[in-house]
Design a protein around this motif. Structure first.
Motif, PDB file in Angstrom:
ATOM      1  N   TRP A  88       0.814  -1.206   0.000  1.00 52.79           N
ATOM      2  CA  TRP A  88       0.000   0.000   0.000  1.00 52.79           C
ATOM      3  C   TRP A  88       0.851   1.261   0.000  1.00 52.79           C
ATOM      4  N   SER A  89       1.862   1.288   0.867  1.00 47.23           N
ATOM      5  CA  SER A  89       2.570   2.542   1.149  1.00 47.23           C
ATOM      6  C   SER A  89       4.038   2.269   1.423  1.00 47.23           C
ATOM      7  N   GLY A 114       1.846   0.633  -4.444  1.00 47.82           N
ATOM      8  CA  GLY A 114       0.757   0.782  -5.403  1.00 47.82           C
ATOM      9  C   GLY A 114      -0.473   1.492  -4.896  1.00 47.82           C
ATOM     10  N   GLY A 115      -0.598   1.674  -3.579  1.00 52.41           N
ATOM     11  CA  GLY A 115      -1.836   2.218  -3.035  1.00 52.41           C
ATOM     12  C   GLY A 115      -2.819   1.108  -2.715  1.00 52.41           C
ATOM     13  N   ASP A 145     -10.073   3.287  -3.953  1.00 50.90           N
ATOM     14  CA  ASP A 145     -10.162   4.259  -5.050  1.00 50.90           C
ATOM     15  C   ASP A 145     -11.486   5.026  -5.082  1.00 50.90           C
ATOM     16  N   SER A 154      -5.229   3.619  -7.894  1.00 47.35           N
ATOM     17  CA  SER A 154      -4.391   2.533  -7.373  1.00 47.35           C
ATOM     18  C   SER A 154      -4.664   1.214  -8.082  1.00 47.35           C
ATOM     19  N   ARG A 198      -2.854   1.284 -11.267  1.00 49.63           N
ATOM     20  CA  ARG A 198      -1.416   1.234 -11.018  1.00 49.63           C
ATOM     21  C   ARG A 198      -0.983  -0.201 -10.716  1.00 49.63           C
TER      22      ARG A 198
END
Length: 518
Positions: free
Chosen positions: A223-224, A245-246, A251, A478, A481
């Motif tokens: 995620w981060s 990727g988030g 989203d 995300s 991505r």
């Protein structure tokens, strides 16, 4: 060009379609991979997607995926495979309860403490032996990696040989680097066959509380940056093989039209637009059995006007509560909603128990709208805290001991073991940095909710900082991505759909898969 660069390089258009296996071992994995832009991005690029799931013949799933041109095959890896061998059970649990620097993760230590108590009840000598064996494993990176390699070599089985032979996938994707046993088994099977692998991390708490990874995927998508650091620290995983990727299923919070409007939501659920909305997201009864007491305290506060504003309460039940064997006090919740005109019960639709806790996409949309349009979110240290912070909604988290202020301090239900949620690594910074308030009693809970209703902007800057720190990129893209990272990993080109998202060249190279687990 090296073999790893060759795997990561996009193939020319004439090279034929790529095939990806998506391992979906539970309902939340289906939400992450199948009901976000991850799947849509793969399909737009012409990838043949084959989903491995424990319920390949359930009509709702077959029809949902067939409409998107996706095939479904059986996922045969489950815990029964391990239980057939006592040695595998021992090695599996040793590896699971191994972790790099475990003292940083109170969640993991609580998880291990519960396991040890269960084993000690029937086999005290085994529990003592496991505890002694874990001490050097917790301190030695080399021993941890050696144990993982031994388990992978000794206990990998060809459970899906027919599917690998039939489809010849270019990439196998899971929602963990082996914390969930089915993921571990399929990742190892793919590695032995030389098929590239990628793991996308499913949940906020997984890197710090599920124990040591059970496989060595070629690529891990988190995620981060903070989650990437956790993977490196606790799982001895190379930083250069991690991509940020988030969170694809977050989203909709970040898109102007991603969720229904307040007017639409209130009309659909029969809520009063003239009253403030307090949302209580309950926790799984296995980890916190006192949610009915919290719900009752909030219901009384709404009825008595103790919050200082005309308000209404929605109690959202956790979908995990509907698993077989869980005791869900549904009648208690229904009694509350029947007794109080401004208390509403929101019961999720769970469509499968074979694919654990699976829900239709409409459930994610409804919960998202409730969080976006509530005035205060109350939970018990839940991931819904991050969802609220994405849309700048105040959060009050209930401490495990808060229920003791009711019923003369007598617990409603005795927990299996005490949980120290505020000390858990993934939630600790929310508390320490003041992004959310913690209620240590029911009286404090009512007070904190009332204060946020008085001043919704209180702690707003801290909430927004926490969301950015924990959730990674906050652009509403995300899913695209992550999908493009997966395309790059299998050597496929992304479809030119005119939407801004990272190009495949931004993905880290996928190394050649070998028979080694390390």
């Amino acid at each position: 060009m090296t073999r790893s660069e060759e795997l990561a390089a996009p193939k020319p258009p004439g090279g034929g379609p790529r095939t990806a296996f998506l391992v979906v071992e539970q309902g939340f994995a289906a939400r992450f991979l199948l009901r976000t832009d991850v799947l849509a991005t793969l399909r737009r690029a012409g990838v043949r997607v084959v989903v491995l799931a424990p319920n390949p013949d359930e009509r709702y799933l077959v029809e949902e995926l067939a409409a998107q041109g996706v095939e479904v095959e059986p996922l045969r890896a489950d815990r029964e495979v391990v239980q057939r061998s006592r040695w595998w059970w021992l090695v599996h649990n040793l590896r699971t309860f191994t972790l790099g620097e475990p003292w940083h993760s109170q969640a993991f230590l609580d998880y291990y403490r519960g396991f040890r108590r269960q084993v000690a009840a029937d086999h005290p000598a085994v529990a003592r032996w496991i505890h002694l064996a874990l001490q050097p494993l917790w301190r030695s990176r080399a021993l941890r990696r050696a144990l993982l390699a031994f388990e992978a070599r000794r206990f990998t089985r060809d459970l899906h040989a027919d599917l690998f032979d039939r489809y010849r996938p270019h990439l196998v994707v899971t929602t963990s680097p082996g914390w969930f046993l089915p993921d571990a088994l399929v990742l190892r099977e793919a590695r032995r066959r030389g098929v590239p692998t990628a793991a996308v991390v499913l949940a906020w708490d997984n890197p710090t509380n599920k124990g040591y990874r059970g496989a060595d995927p070629d690529l891990t998508i988190v995620w981060s940056e903070r989650m990437a650091e956790q993977i490196v620290r606790h799982h001895d995983y190379p930083r250069e093989r991690i991509l940020v990727g988030g969170v694809p299923h977050f989203d909709p919070y970040l898109r102007p039209d991603g969720l229904p409007s307040r007017e639409e939501l209130f009309a659909r659920l029969g809520l009063d637009p003239g009253r403030r909305l307090v949302l209580f997201a309950t926790r799984s009864p296995a980890s916190y059995p006192h949610s009915p007491i919290v719900a009752e305290a909030l219901a009384r506060a709404v009825a008595d006007g103790a919050l200082g504003h005309p308000a209404q309460l929605v109690v959202r039940l956790h979908p995990v509560s509907f698993r077989p064997g869980y005791h869900l006090p549904l009648d208690e919740y229904r009694r509350l909603s029947d007794q109080h005109p401004h208390v509403h019960l929101d019961v999720p639709t769970v469509v499968s128990q074979r694919l654990r806790s699976d829900m239709p996409a409409a459930e994610t949309t409804r919960l998202g709208a409730l969080i976006k349009h509530c005035d205060v979110l109350v939970n018990v240290f839940s991931t819904t805290s991050l969802e609220a912070m994405l849309v700048d909604r105040p959060v009050v988290m209930v401490s495990p001991e808060a229920h003791l202020s009711a019923a003369g301090g007598v617990p409603h239900v005795a927990p299996e073991w005490p949980r120290e949620f505020a000390d858990y690594e993934h939630t600790r910074e929310l508390v320490e940095r003041g992004a959310a308030r913690v209620a240590h009693s029911l009286a404090e809970l009512v007070e904190q909710v009332g204060r946020y209703l008085d001043d919704p902007g209180r702690d707003g800057a801290r909430r927004r900082e926490a969301a950015a720190r924990e959730c990674g990129p906050m652009d509403g893209r995300s899913g695209r991505r992550v999908g493009r990272y997966l395309l790059a990993a299998m050597g496929a080109s992304a479809a030119d759909d005119g939407r801004s998202a990272p190009a495949p060249s931004q993905a880290a190279p996928v190394r050649a898969a070998t028979g080694s687990a390390t």
